[in-house]
Design an enzyme around this catalytic site. Structure first.
Site, PDB file in Angstrom:
ATOM      1  N   GLN A   1     -21.280   2.408  -6.830  1.00 18.36           N
ATOM      2  CA  GLN A   1     -21.587   3.442  -7.811  1.00 18.36           C
ATOM      3  C   GLN A   1     -20.307   4.072  -8.369  1.00 18.36           C
ATOM      4  O   GLN A   1     -20.224   4.352  -9.565  1.00 18.36           O
ATOM      5  CB  GLN A   1     -22.482   4.516  -7.194  1.00 18.36           C
ATOM      6  CG  GLN A   1     -22.941   5.551  -8.200  1.00 18.36           C
ATOM      7  CD  GLN A   1     -23.945   6.521  -7.624  1.00 18.36           C
ATOM      8  OE1 GLN A   1     -24.764   6.163  -6.778  1.00 18.36           O
ATOM      9  NE2 GLN A   1     -23.903   7.747  -8.078  1.00 18.36           N
TER      10      GLN A   1
ATOM     11  N   CYS B   1     -29.807   1.224   0.770  1.00 17.36           N
ATOM     12  CA  CYS B   1     -29.014   0.960   1.973  1.00 17.36           C
ATOM     13  C   CYS B   1     -28.801   2.250   2.770  1.00 17.36           C
ATOM     14  O   CYS B   1     -28.419   2.209   3.930  1.00 17.36           O
ATOM     15  CB  CYS B   1     -27.682   0.291   1.629  1.00 17.36           C
ATOM     16  SG  CYS B   1     -26.625   1.228   0.526  1.00 17.36           S
TER      17      CYS B   1
ATOM     18  N   CYS C   1     -26.131  -2.814  -4.465  1.00 16.06           N
ATOM     19  CA  CYS C   1     -24.981  -2.443  -3.633  1.00 16.06           C
ATOM     20  C   CYS C   1     -24.311  -3.721  -3.118  1.00 16.06           C
ATOM     21  O   CYS C   1     -24.965  -4.571  -2.511  1.00 16.06           O
ATOM     22  CB  CYS C   1     -25.458  -1.574  -2.474  1.00 16.06           C
ATOM     23  SG  CYS C   1     -24.265  -1.385  -1.144  1.00 16.06           S
ATOM     24  N   GLU C   2     -23.032  -3.830  -3.371  1.00 17.86           N
ATOM     25  CA  GLU C   2     -22.342  -5.061  -2.956  1.00 17.86           C
ATOM     26  C   GLU C   2     -22.107  -5.122  -1.453  1.00 17.86           C
ATOM     27  O   GLU C   2     -21.797  -6.184  -0.927  1.00 17.86           O
ATOM     28  CB  GLU C   2     -21.031  -5.229  -3.710  1.00 17.86           C
ATOM     29  CG  GLU C   2     -19.959  -4.234  -3.382  1.00 17.86           C
ATOM     30  CD  GLU C   2     -18.695  -4.459  -4.210  1.00 17.86           C
ATOM     31  OE1 GLU C   2     -17.612  -4.245  -3.654  1.00 17.86           O
ATOM     32  OE2 GLU C   2     -18.792  -4.834  -5.389  1.00 17.86           O
ATOM     33  N   HIS C   3     -22.255  -4.013  -0.759  1.00 19.05           N
ATOM     34  CA  HIS C   3     -22.029  -4.025   0.691  1.00 19.05           C
ATOM     35  C   HIS C   3     -23.214  -4.592   1.467  1.00 19.05           C
ATOM     36  O   HIS C   3     -23.026  -5.217   2.509  1.00 19.05           O
ATOM     37  CB  HIS C   3     -21.738  -2.609   1.202  1.00 19.05           C
ATOM     38  CG  HIS C   3     -20.436  -2.076   0.705  1.00 19.05           C
ATOM     39  ND1 HIS C   3     -20.182  -0.729   0.593  1.00 19.05           N
ATOM     40  CD2 HIS C   3     -19.321  -2.696   0.273  1.00 19.05           C
ATOM     41  CE1 HIS C   3     -18.965  -0.549   0.119  1.00 19.05           C
ATOM     42  NE2 HIS C   3     -18.426  -1.727  -0.082  1.00 19.05           N
ATOM     43  N   HIS C   4     -24.437  -4.336   0.981  1.00 20.69           N
ATOM     44  CA  HIS C   4     -25.624  -4.775   1.715  1.00 20.69           C
ATOM     45  C   HIS C   4     -26.574  -5.627   0.876  1.00 20.69           C
ATOM     46  O   HIS C   4     -27.603  -6.067   1.375  1.00 20.69           O
ATOM     47  CB  HIS C   4     -26.398  -3.556   2.236  1.00 20.69           C
ATOM     48  CG  HIS C   4     -25.598  -2.709   3.151  1.00 20.69           C
ATOM     49  ND1 HIS C   4     -24.991  -1.544   2.734  1.00 20.69           N
ATOM     50  CD2 HIS C   4     -25.262  -2.863   4.450  1.00 20.69           C
ATOM     51  CE1 HIS C   4     -24.334  -1.011   3.744  1.00 20.69           C
ATOM     52  NE2 HIS C   4     -24.481  -1.792   4.801  1.00 20.69           N
TER      53      HIS C   4
ATOM     54  N   HIS D   1     -29.823   5.187  -2.985  1.00 19.71           N
ATOM     55  CA  HIS D   1     -29.397   3.891  -2.453  1.00 19.71           C
ATOM     56  C   HIS D   1     -30.312   3.485  -1.305  1.00 19.71           C
ATOM     57  O   HIS D   1     -30.405   4.205  -0.305  1.00 19.71           O
ATOM     58  CB  HIS D   1     -27.955   3.981  -1.938  1.00 19.71           C
ATOM     59  CG  HIS D   1     -26.955   4.177  -3.025  1.00 19.71           C
ATOM     60  ND1 HIS D   1     -26.039   3.216  -3.351  1.00 19.71           N
ATOM     61  CD2 HIS D   1     -26.743   5.219  -3.867  1.00 19.71           C
ATOM     62  CE1 HIS D   1     -25.286   3.663  -4.354  1.00 19.71           C
ATOM     63  NE2 HIS D   1     -25.697   4.879  -4.677  1.00 19.71           N
TER      64      HIS D   1
END
Length: 184
Positions: free
Chosen positions: A116, A146, A75-78, A144
């Site tokens: 995703q 996250c 996940c690119e956010h976390h 996920h």
């Protein structure tokens, strides 16, 4: 990929969280994390289109479906992993590819910092473009970390995304058939 720089950054993170990066259990962690990142992000150096260069002329006009392709991504956010299964279908227009190529395309896109939703679209768009398919359907189901072990902490939750193109989207009968095949 700059592994030495990753190692230095992980060393600093360990200090920042109040740990001793030189203690026995952590001394080799920066190297291990750098090695993990190299593996997780190897898709950044791969052009997934390369897997679709070789195709075979085949006058097959029914759906080609490959279900339950395991994948994992970050996940690119976390920068936390998500993993699941991809289900891919296409309606050929005179050419087909070896089925292992579909799994390789999924992996090449998954092995990047990712969302995703984007992952599903990238797979579908590439298959439409490179195979000149009449239609494509991609459904991804993933858990996920996250979502499951931080923040809201909802273990067991499953995110489902789809990307439907061409006749698989516009023709109701084809869409119904492909969704039935993708979901058993």
């Amino acid at each position: 990929m700059d592994l030495e720089r990753i190692e230095k950054a992980v060393h600093e993170i360990l200090i920042a969280i109040g740990e001793d990066p030189d203690r026995e259990g952590l001394a080799d962690t920066p190297r291990r994390v750098a090695s993990m990142y190299k593996e997780f992000f190897e898709g950044l150096k791969i052009d997934p289109a390369d897997y679709l260069v070789t195709s075979f002329t085949e006058h097959y006009d029914e759906l080609v479906v490959l279900r339950d392709i395991p994948f994992n991504s970050m996940c690119e956010h976390h920068l936390m992993p998500f993993e699941g299964r991809a289900h891919v279908a296409y309606l050929p227009d005179g050419k087909v590819v070896g089925i292992s190529k579909l799994a390789r395309v999924v992996d090449a896109f998954a092995r990047r910092p990712q969302l995703q939703e984007r992952l599903a679209s990238q797979i579908a768009d590439l298959l439409m473009d490179k195979l000149h398919a009449k239609g494509v359907a991609v459904v991804l189901e993933a858990t996920h970390t996250c979502m499951t072990c931080r923040g809201i902490k909802k273990p067991g939750s499953l995110m489902v995304t789809s990307a439907i193109r061409g006749l698989c989207r516009s023709d109701a009968r084809t869409r119904s058939e492909v969704m039935t095949l993708l979901h058993r």
